[in-house]
Design an enzyme around this catalytic site. Structure first.
Site, PDB file in Angstrom:
ATOM      1  N   SER A   1       1.035  -1.253  -0.032  1.00 30.48           N
ATOM      2  CA  SER A   1       0.195   0.076  -0.071  1.00 30.48           C
ATOM      3  C   SER A   1       0.785   1.415  -0.045  1.00 30.48           C
ATOM      4  O   SER A   1       0.559   2.221  -0.589  1.00 30.48           O
ATOM      5  CB  SER A   1      -1.105  -0.048   1.291  1.00 30.48           C
TER       6      SER A   1
ATOM      7  N   ARG B   1      22.530 -14.431   2.830  1.00 29.50           N
ATOM      8  CA  ARG B   1      22.207 -13.118   2.835  1.00 29.50           C
ATOM      9  C   ARG B   1      22.693 -12.518   1.780  1.00 29.50           C
ATOM     10  O   ARG B   1      22.316 -11.700   0.834  1.00 29.50           O
ATOM     11  CB  ARG B   1      22.093 -12.397   4.075  1.00 29.50           C
TER      12      ARG B   1
ATOM     13  N   ARG C   1      13.256  -7.063   4.970  1.00 31.77           N
ATOM     14  CA  ARG C   1      14.423  -7.690   5.234  1.00 31.77           C
ATOM     15  C   ARG C   1      15.463  -6.609   5.590  1.00 31.77           C
ATOM     16  O   ARG C   1      15.586  -5.774   5.089  1.00 31.77           O
ATOM     17  CB  ARG C   1      14.900  -8.368   3.745  1.00 31.77           C
ATOM     18  N   ILE C   2      16.464  -7.055   6.350  1.00 28.95           N
ATOM     19  CA  ILE C   2      17.601  -6.169   6.936  1.00 28.95           C
ATOM     20  C   ILE C   2      18.601  -6.350   5.748  1.00 28.95           C
ATOM     21  O   ILE C   2      18.947  -7.342   5.349  1.00 28.95           O
ATOM     22  CB  ILE C   2      18.254  -6.496   8.217  1.00 28.95           C
ATOM     23  N   LEU C   3      18.905  -5.056   5.460  1.00 26.23           N
ATOM     24  CA  LEU C   3      19.917  -5.039   4.317  1.00 26.23           C
ATOM     25  C   LEU C   3      21.365  -4.893   4.860  1.00 26.23           C
ATOM     26  O   LEU C   3      21.408  -4.069   5.977  1.00 26.23           O
ATOM     27  CB  LEU C   3      19.683  -4.007   3.390  1.00 26.23           C
TER      28      LEU C   3
ATOM     29  N   HIS D   1       9.179   3.795   8.490  1.00 24.25           N
ATOM     30  CA  HIS D   1       9.145   2.958   9.795  1.00 24.25           C
ATOM     31  C   HIS D   1       7.970   3.485  10.289  1.00 24.25           C
ATOM     32  O   HIS D   1       7.620   4.468  10.603  1.00 24.25           O
ATOM     33  CB  HIS D   1      10.464   2.849  10.373  1.00 24.25           C
TER      34      HIS D   1
ATOM     35  N   ASP E   1      17.148   1.080  11.143  1.00 29.96           N
ATOM     36  CA  ASP E   1      16.095   2.256  11.431  1.00 29.96           C
ATOM     37  C   ASP E   1      17.100   3.270  12.176  1.00 29.96           C
ATOM     38  O   ASP E   1      16.277   3.919  13.215  1.00 29.96           O
ATOM     39  CB  ASP E   1      15.263   1.534  12.576  1.00 29.96           C
TER      40      ASP E   1
HETATM   41  C1  GRF Z   1       3.218  -0.586   7.118  1.00 34.56           C
HETATM   42  O1  GRF Z   1       2.906  -0.511   8.802  1.00 34.56           O
HETATM   43  C2  GRF Z   1       4.658  -0.116   6.898  1.00 34.56           C
HETATM   44  O2  GRF Z   1       5.122   1.059   7.859  1.00 34.56           O
HETATM   45  C3  GRF Z   1       5.518  -1.024   7.477  1.00 34.56           C
HETATM   46  O3  GRF Z   1       4.986  -2.255   6.462  1.00 34.56           O
HETATM   47  C4  GRF Z   1       3.413  -2.078   6.735  1.00 34.56           C
HETATM   48  C5  GRF Z   1       2.795  -2.544   5.585  1.00 34.56           C
HETATM   49  O4  GRF Z   1       3.105  -1.562   4.598  1.00 34.56           O
HETATM   50  N1  GRF Z   1       6.932  -0.864   7.100  1.00 34.56           N
HETATM   51  P1  GRF Z   1       2.671  -1.773   3.117  1.00 34.56           P
HETATM   52  O5  GRF Z   1       1.097  -1.789   3.031  1.00 34.56           O
HETATM   53  O6  GRF Z   1       3.136  -3.331   2.524  1.00 34.56           O
HETATM   54  O7  GRF Z   1       3.261  -0.802   2.197  1.00 34.56           O
END
Ligand code: GRF
Length: 200
Positions: A12, A63, A89-91, A107, A143
């Protein structure tokens, strides 16, 4: 400017970013990559006419191998900016260092509070009266990069992690799209929004 968006789920935030890049916006989406095959965001991207790719992290035995595959796909797409949008995933620092200042992330907390996971539950547990989301530059520390924007919303007495996440999501979309437009125009000054004061 060319923008690649990395997703893991519904996408989204990706959709909000793609829909914002029209008209005189200096950026255009060139690729959406998911690390999860069949992620809902891949269908959204296809419907929006954005090329997609899948790099399934489970198909790699390390990774580093996963990131090499991701790097190859991104190098071909030549993005100027890479937006992580629900990318789970953590880069590694190695990957991040290849794209200095070019990776943004959203975040769902008011960083520096609550880096990592389960941010809504943690804000509720702490008895916070407000919550929010942060868009930041991605640096080798999780983050932790320079904050480019934040949006705040009040926590209601009746809130659960689910109701909080649901109310925050559209605000994330608004924040991320506004920050992307500013960064694409060369402006990295911090943007602070709160839904009450309808931003101009
Ligand atoms: C959201 O809460 C975003 O902040 C987090 O992943 C969740 C889903 O995001 N990083 P989306 O609908 O896949 O963009």
């Amino acid at each position: 400017l060319r923008v690649a968006i990395l997703i893991s789920g519904s996408g989204s935030n990706m959709e909000a970013l793609v829909r914002s890049m029209t008209g005189d916006h200096p950026a255009r989406p060139v690729l959406v990559v998911s690390n999860v095959p069949g992620a809902g965001g891949l269908d959204r991207a296809a419907r929006l006419g954005v090329p997609t790719a899948t790099v399934d992290h489970r198909a790699f035995d390390s990774r580093a191998a996963f990131e090499t595959a991701l790097q190859d796909i991104l190098t071909k797409a030549r993005p100027d900016l890479i937006c992580l949008a629900g990318f789970m995933r953590i880069l590694t620092p190695t990957f991040v260092k290849r794209w200095p200042g070019q990776i943004l992330n959203i975040h769902p907390s008011l960083l520096p509070k609550y880096p990592g996971l389960h941010t809504h539950a943690r804000a509720l547990e702490a008895g916070d009266t407000e919550h929010g989301a942060t868009v930041h530059e991605v640096t080798p520390v999780l983050d932790d990069g320079p904050i480019l924007g934040q949006i705040r919303l009040p926590i209601l007495g009746s809130d659960t992690p689910e109701t909080l996440a649901k109310r925050l999501l559209p605000l994330e979309h608004d924040l991320y799209a506004r920050v992307l437009r500013r960064v694409a125009a060369g402006d990295r000054t911090r943007l602070d929004l709160s839904p009450e004061a309808k931003p101009r």
